[in-house]
Design a protein around this motif. Structure first.
Motif, PDB file in Angstrom:
ATOM      1  N   HIS A 156      82.694   2.822   1.978  1.00 54.28           N
ATOM      2  CA  HIS A 156      81.655   2.541   2.992  1.00 54.28           C
ATOM      3  C   HIS A 156      80.418   1.951   2.333  1.00 54.28           C
ATOM      4  N   GLN A 157      80.070   2.514   1.175  1.00 57.35           N
ATOM      5  CA  GLN A 157      78.879   2.060   0.458  1.00 57.35           C
ATOM      6  C   GLN A 157      79.016   0.591   0.028  1.00 57.35           C
TER       7      GLN A 157
ATOM      8  N   THR B 118      80.703  -6.139   8.251  1.00 58.45           N
ATOM      9  CA  THR B 118      80.867  -4.847   7.546  1.00 58.45           C
ATOM     10  C   THR B 118      82.320  -4.337   7.615  1.00 58.45           C
TER      11      THR B 118
ATOM     12  N   THR C  84      76.826  -6.211   3.317  1.00 58.87           N
ATOM     13  CA  THR C  84      76.098  -6.618   4.526  1.00 58.87           C
ATOM     14  C   THR C  84      74.590  -6.640   4.257  1.00 58.87           C
ATOM     15  N   ASP C  85      74.093  -5.598   3.593  1.00 54.47           N
ATOM     16  CA  ASP C  85      72.649  -5.524   3.305  1.00 54.47           C
ATOM     17  C   ASP C  85      72.199  -6.727   2.469  1.00 54.47           C
TER      18      ASP C  85
ATOM     19  N   TYR D 284      84.717  -3.544   4.424  1.00 53.24           N
ATOM     20  CA  TYR D 284      85.309  -2.209   4.269  1.00 53.24           C
ATOM     21  C   TYR D 284      86.826  -2.324   4.091  1.00 53.24           C
TER      22      TYR D 284
ATOM     23  N   GLN E 201      78.653  -1.615   3.070  1.00 53.15           N
ATOM     24  CA  GLN E 201      77.259  -1.635   3.554  1.00 53.15           C
ATOM     25  C   GLN E 201      76.367  -2.447   2.611  1.00 53.15           C
TER      26      GLN E 201
ATOM     27  N   ARG F 161      76.108  -8.393  10.152  1.00 56.65           N
ATOM     28  CA  ARG F 161      76.539  -7.063  10.608  1.00 56.65           C
ATOM     29  C   ARG F 161      77.991  -7.073  11.089  1.00 56.65           C
TER      30      ARG F 161
END
Ligand SMILES: CC(C)(COP(=O)(O)OP(=O)(O)OC[C@H]1O[C@@H](n2cnc3c(N)ncnc32)[C@H](O)[C@@H]1O)[C@@H](O)C(=O)NCCC(=O)NCCS
Ligand SMILES: Nc1ncnc2c1ncn2[C@@H]1O[C@H](COP(=O)(O)OP(=O)(O)OP(=O)(O)O)[C@@H](O)[C@H]1O
Length: 283
Positions: free
Chosen positions: A14-15, A61, A21-22, A65, A18, A58
């Motif tokens: 997940h990290q 993501t 995306t960030d 994943y 994320q 967004r």
């Protein structure tokens, strides 16, 4: 490779997604960039905006994943390459659905997709060189299911006989490892703030990338204008200096006059931020 408990693996997957995306959201918000979408507006683009780019980021993501999940602690082989290719193409469809058919992030899905995959192959722990090597291994493998369709990038690669997005990845992202990351670190160490250090890293990419987005819109003359302009920013001491900021303003005006924008360099900057965030420091 370390064996992690299933919950720890899940949280790392997940990290990674994320973070990817960030980094896309941070790239588009970085201001002022020459010709590109940023917080001031759409740059040289008619069909892109900050809100659209963020929505697109967004929407990706779940793709990042899925890539991380499929690649976790696996070696680079043809089966994995084909899985990554399928997920990348599905990601492009997600992006197109989120943007009503506007290409916001095709090059970014490619670069970040490979790097998220590489980080997962390494079990979530790698230095920047290892990440780029793993990503290059994947990019060099053939994908039987890749459609042999026309693309603007390929047209520029053939017409101008230069490396494009595919080759940059196959060579292990030299513009990230040899230009952007060293510049990011140098500027930070010299006291630049984070925005200035990131803009400097973008300039370092621009000094030598054959960005097919620019070649398609402004030809070789446009690309040379961009490369020289970026060099001038760095020679003036970078964007933490008044002369550097002025050189950047001139470069931005030149790009707008040419109706061109270095989308490939923007993708590589997002990828640089990703590596900076997830890799184990070795410098
Ligand atoms: C390799 C890709 C980018 C296609 O390349 P091609 O040059 O044909 O494409 P296209 O014109 O559609 O897009 C190129 C994009 O790359 C970026 N770019 C341009 N020049 C460069 C460069 N010199 N270096 C890096 N990126 C660049 C720009 O954002 C540009 O818009 C990619 O879309 C692809 O093949 N995807 C297939 C799915 C896949 O295998 N994915 C795996 C990883 S998720
Ligand atoms: N901040 C940004 N601003 C503009 N483009 C960006 C930005 N970040 C990344 N890009 C990249 O730039 C690419 C857009 O380039 P370009 O406009 O050349 O694409 P196109 O729609 O295929 O071509 P054209 O607009 O010339 O018809 C996107 O695929 C994206 O990867």
């Amino acid at each position: 490779m370390k064996r992690l408990a299933p919950q720890a693996v899940e949280s790392r997957l997940h990290q990674l997604a994320q973070h990817a995306t960030d980094c896309l959201i941070e790239e588009v918000n970085l201001t002022p960039k020459p010709g590109l979408v940023d917080r001031r507006g759409s740059g040289a683009h008619q069909d892109l905006s900050l809100a659209l780019m963020e929505r697109s980021a967004r929407s990706l993501t779940p793709t990042f994943y899925a890539l991380a999940q499929q690649c976790w602690q696996r070696p680079a082989d043809i089966a994995l390459r084909e899985t990554v290719g399928r997920l990348g193409r599905e990601g492009e469809q997600q992006m197109m659905a989120a943007t009503d058919g506007v290409n916001t992030h095709r090059g970014a899905i490619w670069a970040l997709g490979l790097l998220v995959s590489a980080a997962a192959m390494q079990g979530g722990e790698a230095n920047s060189a290892q990440l780029c090597t793993r990503a290059a291994e994947l990019a060099c493998l053939p994908d039987r299911h890749a459609p042999k369709t026309f693309s603007k990038g390929l047209r520029a690669v053939h017409r101008f006989q230069v490396p494009g997005a595919r080759e940059e990845a196959q060579q292990g992202f030299p513009h990230i490892t040899q230009r952007a990351l060293p510049q990011l670190h140098r500027s930070r160490e010299a006291g630049a703030d984070e925005t200035e250090a990131r803009l400097d890293a973008l300039m370092a990419i621009l000094t030598s990338l054959s960005d097919t987005c620019v070649l398609n819109r402004a030809g070789m003359e446009g690309l040379l204008t961009l490369q020289r302009g970026a060099q001038a920013v760095l020679l003036a001491g970078g964007t933490s200096q008044a002369a550097g900021r002025q050189a950047l303003q001139q470069l931005d005006s030149a790009m707008l006059a040419l109706n061109a924008s270095p989308g490939g360099a923007a993708d590589l900057l997002a990828a640089t931020l990703f590596i900076d965030r997830v890799s184990i420091a070795t410098h």
